[in-house]
Design an enzyme around this catalytic site. Structure first.
Site, PDB file in Angstrom:
ATOM      1  N   LEU A   6       9.884   6.866 -51.729  1.00 49.55           N
ATOM      2  CA  LEU A   6       8.851   6.688 -52.759  1.00 49.55           C
ATOM      3  C   LEU A   6       7.513   6.312 -52.126  1.00 49.55           C
ATOM      4  O   LEU A   6       6.938   5.261 -52.419  1.00 49.55           O
ATOM      5  CB  LEU A   6       9.283   5.671 -53.819  1.00 49.55           C
ATOM      6  CG  LEU A   6      10.504   6.064 -54.652  1.00 49.55           C
ATOM      7  CD1 LEU A   6      10.845   4.997 -55.670  1.00 49.55           C
ATOM      8  CD2 LEU A   6      10.305   7.414 -55.346  1.00 49.55           C
ATOM      9  N   ILE A  24      14.663   7.902 -44.553  1.00 49.61           N
ATOM     10  CA  ILE A  24      15.577   8.731 -43.737  1.00 49.61           C
ATOM     11  C   ILE A  24      15.734   8.149 -42.334  1.00 49.61           C
ATOM     12  O   ILE A  24      16.674   8.460 -41.629  1.00 49.61           O
ATOM     13  CB  ILE A  24      15.130  10.209 -43.638  1.00 49.61           C
ATOM     14  CG1 ILE A  24      13.695  10.352 -43.100  1.00 49.61           C
ATOM     15  CG2 ILE A  24      15.282  10.916 -44.964  1.00 49.61           C
ATOM     16  CD1 ILE A  24      13.336  11.771 -42.679  1.00 49.61           C
ATOM     17  N   PHE A  73      14.437  17.306 -47.447  1.00 45.57           N
ATOM     18  CA  PHE A  73      13.070  17.597 -47.906  1.00 45.57           C
ATOM     19  C   PHE A  73      12.102  16.515 -47.444  1.00 45.57           C
ATOM     20  O   PHE A  73      10.891  16.741 -47.449  1.00 45.57           O
ATOM     21  CB  PHE A  73      13.006  17.601 -49.447  1.00 45.57           C
ATOM     22  CG  PHE A  73      13.749  18.705 -50.130  1.00 45.57           C
ATOM     23  CD1 PHE A  73      13.150  19.930 -50.357  1.00 45.57           C
ATOM     24  CD2 PHE A  73      15.055  18.522 -50.573  1.00 45.57           C
ATOM     25  CE1 PHE A  73      13.822  20.949 -51.007  1.00 45.57           C
ATOM     26  CE2 PHE A  73      15.737  19.532 -51.219  1.00 45.57           C
ATOM     27  CZ  PHE A  73      15.118  20.751 -51.437  1.00 45.57           C
ATOM     28  N   ALA A  74      12.599  15.326 -47.139  1.00 49.46           N
ATOM     29  CA  ALA A  74      11.724  14.169 -46.916  1.00 49.46           C
ATOM     30  C   ALA A  74      10.735  14.446 -45.793  1.00 49.46           C
ATOM     31  O   ALA A  74      11.117  14.838 -44.691  1.00 49.46           O
ATOM     32  CB  ALA A  74      12.555  12.935 -46.582  1.00 49.46           C
ATOM     33  N   THR A 126       7.877   9.752 -39.888  1.00 51.66           N
ATOM     34  CA  THR A 126       8.871  10.326 -40.816  1.00 51.66           C
ATOM     35  C   THR A 126       9.348  11.696 -40.345  1.00 51.66           C
ATOM     36  O   THR A 126      10.549  11.955 -40.270  1.00 51.66           O
ATOM     37  CB  THR A 126       8.289  10.411 -42.243  1.00 51.66           C
ATOM     38  OG1 THR A 126       8.316   9.091 -42.799  1.00 51.66           O
ATOM     39  CG2 THR A 126       9.105  11.345 -43.128  1.00 51.66           C
ATOM     40  N   THR A 176       8.401  24.658 -42.864  1.00 45.89           N
ATOM     41  CA  THR A 176       7.202  25.341 -43.349  1.00 45.89           C
ATOM     42  C   THR A 176       6.803  26.501 -42.437  1.00 45.89           C
ATOM     43  O   THR A 176       7.137  26.500 -41.247  1.00 45.89           O
ATOM     44  CB  THR A 176       6.043  24.309 -43.412  1.00 45.89           C
ATOM     45  OG1 THR A 176       4.802  24.990 -43.575  1.00 45.89           O
ATOM     46  CG2 THR A 176       5.938  23.504 -42.113  1.00 45.89           C
ATOM     47  N   ASP A 177       6.059  27.439 -42.998  1.00 49.97           N
ATOM     48  CA  ASP A 177       5.517  28.539 -42.171  1.00 49.97           C
ATOM     49  C   ASP A 177       4.384  28.047 -41.259  1.00 49.97           C
ATOM     50  O   ASP A 177       3.981  28.752 -40.335  1.00 49.97           O
ATOM     51  CB  ASP A 177       5.021  29.697 -43.051  1.00 49.97           C
ATOM     52  CG  ASP A 177       3.899  29.320 -44.016  1.00 49.97           C
ATOM     53  OD1 ASP A 177       3.531  28.125 -44.089  1.00 49.97           O
ATOM     54  OD2 ASP A 177       3.373  30.232 -44.697  1.00 49.97           O
ATOM     55  N   GLU A 178       3.874  26.824 -41.519  1.00 48.32           N
ATOM     56  CA  GLU A 178       2.716  26.355 -40.747  1.00 48.32           C
ATOM     57  C   GLU A 178       3.060  26.122 -39.276  1.00 48.32           C
ATOM     58  O   GLU A 178       2.170  26.063 -38.435  1.00 48.32           O
ATOM     59  CB  GLU A 178       2.122  25.089 -41.382  1.00 48.32           C
ATOM     60  CG  GLU A 178       1.786  25.344 -42.842  1.00 48.32           C
ATOM     61  CD  GLU A 178       0.872  24.318 -43.488  1.00 48.32           C
ATOM     62  OE1 GLU A 178       0.155  23.594 -42.785  1.00 48.32           O
ATOM     63  OE2 GLU A 178       0.884  24.263 -44.727  1.00 48.32           O
ATOM     64  N   TYR A 219       0.345  17.683 -38.927  1.00 49.60           N
ATOM     65  CA  TYR A 219       1.447  17.975 -39.856  1.00 49.60           C
ATOM     66  C   TYR A 219       2.348  19.066 -39.293  1.00 49.60           C
ATOM     67  O   TYR A 219       3.564  18.882 -39.153  1.00 49.60           O
ATOM     68  CB  TYR A 219       0.903  18.389 -41.232  1.00 49.60           C
ATOM     69  CG  TYR A 219       1.943  19.067 -42.107  1.00 49.60           C
ATOM     70  CD1 TYR A 219       3.063  18.368 -42.563  1.00 49.60           C
ATOM     71  CD2 TYR A 219       1.829  20.415 -42.471  1.00 49.60           C
ATOM     72  CE1 TYR A 219       4.034  18.986 -43.351  1.00 49.60           C
ATOM     73  CE2 TYR A 219       2.800  21.037 -43.252  1.00 49.60           C
ATOM     74  CZ  TYR A 219       3.898  20.319 -43.691  1.00 49.60           C
ATOM     75  OH  TYR A 219       4.863  20.935 -44.462  1.00 49.60           O
ATOM     76  N   LYS A 256       6.267  18.920 -37.986  1.00 49.40           N
ATOM     77  CA  LYS A 256       7.344  19.729 -38.567  1.00 49.40           C
ATOM     78  C   LYS A 256       7.988  20.604 -37.489  1.00 49.40           C
ATOM     79  O   LYS A 256       9.205  20.788 -37.471  1.00 49.40           O
ATOM     80  CB  LYS A 256       6.809  20.603 -39.707  1.00 49.40           C
ATOM     81  CG  LYS A 256       6.425  19.868 -40.960  1.00 49.40           C
ATOM     82  CD  LYS A 256       7.568  19.145 -41.652  1.00 49.40           C
ATOM     83  CE  LYS A 256       8.569  20.083 -42.294  1.00 49.40           C
ATOM     84  NZ  LYS A 256       9.582  19.344 -43.115  1.00 49.40           N
ATOM     85  N   ASN A 262       3.978  26.509 -51.551  1.00 47.77           N
ATOM     86  CA  ASN A 262       4.590  26.457 -52.878  1.00 47.77           C
ATOM     87  C   ASN A 262       3.573  25.998 -53.918  1.00 47.77           C
ATOM     88  O   ASN A 262       2.629  25.276 -53.587  1.00 47.77           O
ATOM     89  CB  ASN A 262       5.713  25.422 -52.906  1.00 47.77           C
ATOM     90  CG  ASN A 262       6.997  25.878 -52.248  1.00 47.77           C
ATOM     91  OD1 ASN A 262       8.076  25.517 -52.678  1.00 47.77           O
ATOM     92  ND2 ASN A 262       6.919  26.673 -51.197  1.00 47.77           N
ATOM     93  N   TYR A 274     -12.952  24.688 -49.109  1.00 49.82           N
ATOM     94  CA  TYR A 274     -13.264  24.410 -47.705  1.00 49.82           C
ATOM     95  C   TYR A 274     -13.855  25.646 -47.023  1.00 49.82           C
ATOM     96  O   TYR A 274     -13.312  26.751 -47.141  1.00 49.82           O
ATOM     97  CB  TYR A 274     -12.002  24.009 -46.927  1.00 49.82           C
ATOM     98  CG  TYR A 274     -11.310  22.739 -47.372  1.00 49.82           C
ATOM     99  CD1 TYR A 274     -11.923  21.808 -48.207  1.00 49.82           C
ATOM    100  CD2 TYR A 274     -10.018  22.461 -46.926  1.00 49.82           C
ATOM    101  CE1 TYR A 274     -11.261  20.645 -48.589  1.00 49.82           C
ATOM    102  CE2 TYR A 274      -9.357  21.294 -47.305  1.00 49.82           C
ATOM    103  CZ  TYR A 274      -9.992  20.395 -48.143  1.00 49.82           C
ATOM    104  OH  TYR A 274      -9.327  19.251 -48.520  1.00 49.82           O
TER     105      TYR A 274
END
Ligand code: NAD
Ligand code: TYD
Length: 353
Positions: free
Chosen positions: A34, A59, A80-81, A99, A133-135, A159, A163, A189, A216
């Site tokens: 949360l 997690i 998903f976290a 995280t 993610t695709d990133e 980020y 990932k 998404n 941007y």
């Protein structure tokens, strides 16, 4: 039968939990820290439903996760976290490292210990599905082919780098320890319950409040948009039928420039909730400073999941974005609740200049 979901109070996780429980009787253990992005209101429809067990936790708390695994004996863990917003990762990468990298590592350790102790047959059917993610693939040139599963990782933001690191750890736990992992790498998404710091809900929220719609740079960056319910159906399909150790790219073959996305949202708002002064919401579009290291284009080749697992998205961008705008118009109280407190502080910092 039960599954353990992490980050199930966030945008995609809560859509996944709601969809999962809509058509099966398997219990969901939902562990979420949360953070500002986690919102139990997303799961209000499950109040009093014994199939949903919410646990407030991290997690990275191996003892907690180990206890939950032993207690509930899930056949799958869906991770998903994460810290998920690129702009926040630029302002403060720390939480992303903690995280997305350390947290995923600790989660994998708890899962490895649990999985190793399962009887042989259950070890074979167990799945750890990592949502990515695709990133991680970085930025595509205008004429380059879309990302495939074998595209080289070239993350450009804290980020996406965090990932990417978590994806590598997940892979290593299969190669080294045999944990039955799967990974999905999905494009952008949109849909219900997305926190209004991401482009589409931010634009809807600002437009209705008569505020500037910040674009941007030149606004010609391209993203490949997928309706969140289609991402959830892809995750269910990968859990059911994905080959252990494989990664699957998920996307809607729906490349749009940011400017086109913002203009489409404005047109829908003009139709569904016209301004009193008769002006278009598009008059609020405001060009602002570009994001540092801004990836120019993402595009997903979803051929593998389509061919091998028979997955197809149900929504086009036109149908999905209409439903999304309608959802935000019908849930103004939800938006009002999440736009208080921490969120407001963040917006002030991000757009101060
Ligand atoms: P979100 O930010 O809306 O939700 C993340 C959730 O994780 C929140 O509920 C938060 O409280 C929880 N969380 C954060 N740190 C935690 C921790 N240490 N322990 C337990 N819970 C924690 O994110 P989202 O958009 O729903 O994304 C979910 C996942 O999907 C992420 O892993 C993200 O990288 C990935 N993804 C997102 C998109 C997208 O467009 N949003 C696209 C592809 C992949
Ligand atoms: P975002 O929703 O943050 O997703 P991501 O960075 O993960 O793709 O942003 C989508 C695109 O919209 C991205 O190119 C950045 C751009 N953007 C804006 O132009 N203005 C904004 O206020 C935001 C939040 C994003």
């Amino acid at each position: 039968m039960s599954i353990l979901v992490t980050g199930g109070a966030g945008f995609i996780g809560s859509n996944f939990v709601l969809d999962w429980l809509a058509d099966r009787d398997e219990r969901v253990i939902n562990v979420d820290k949360l953070t500002y992005a986690g919102n139990l209101e997303n799961l209000a429809a499950l109040d009093g439903d014994g199939r949903h067990v919410f646990v407030h936790g991290d997690i990275g708390d191996t003892a907690l996760i180990s206890r939950l695994l032993t207690e509930h004996q899930p056949w799958a863990v869906v991770n998903f976290a994460a810290e998920s917003h690129v702009d926040r990762s630029i302002q403060g990468p720390d939480d992303f490292i903690q995280t997305n990298i350390v947290g995923t590592f600790r989660l994998l350790e708890a899962v490895r210990a649990y999985w190793s102790g399962l009887p042989k047959q259950e070890r074979e059917t167990f799945r750890f599905l990592h949502i990515s993610t695709d990133e991680v693939y970085g930025s595509l040139a205008a004429d380059a082919p879309a990302f495939r599963e074998d595209t080289r990782y070239e993350p450009n933001s804290p980020y996406s780098a965090s990932k990417a690191a978590s994806d590598h750890l997940v892979r290593a736990y299969r190669q080294t320890y045999g944990v039955p992992v799967l990974t999905t790498n999905c494009s952008n998404n949109y849909g219900p319950f997305q926190f209004p710091e991401k482009l589409i809900p931010l634009v809807i929220h600002n437009a209705l409040a008569g505020k500037a719609l910040p674009v941007y740079g030149d606004g010609l960056q391209i993203r490949d948009w997928l309706y969140v319910k289609d991402h959830c159906s892809a995750i269910r399909r990968v859990l059911e039928a994905g080959a252990v150790g494989e990664t699957y790219n998920v996307g809607g073959r729906s490349e749009q420039t940011n400017l086109d996305v913002v203009s489409t949202v404005c047109e829908l708002l003009d139709e569904l909730s016209p301004r009193r002064d008769g002006e278009s919401y598009a008059s609020l579009i405001t060009y602002v400073a570009d994001r540092p290291g801004h990836d120019r284009r993402y595009a997903i080749d979803a051929g593998k999941i389509e061919r091998e697992l028979g997955w197809q998205p149900q929504e086009t961008f036109a149908s999905g974005i209409r439903q999304t705008v309608q959802w935000y118009l019908a849930h103004r109280e939800w938006v009002a609740n999440v736009t208080s407190g921490a969120y407001r502080d963040w917006i002030v910092r991000q757009y101060a200049s």
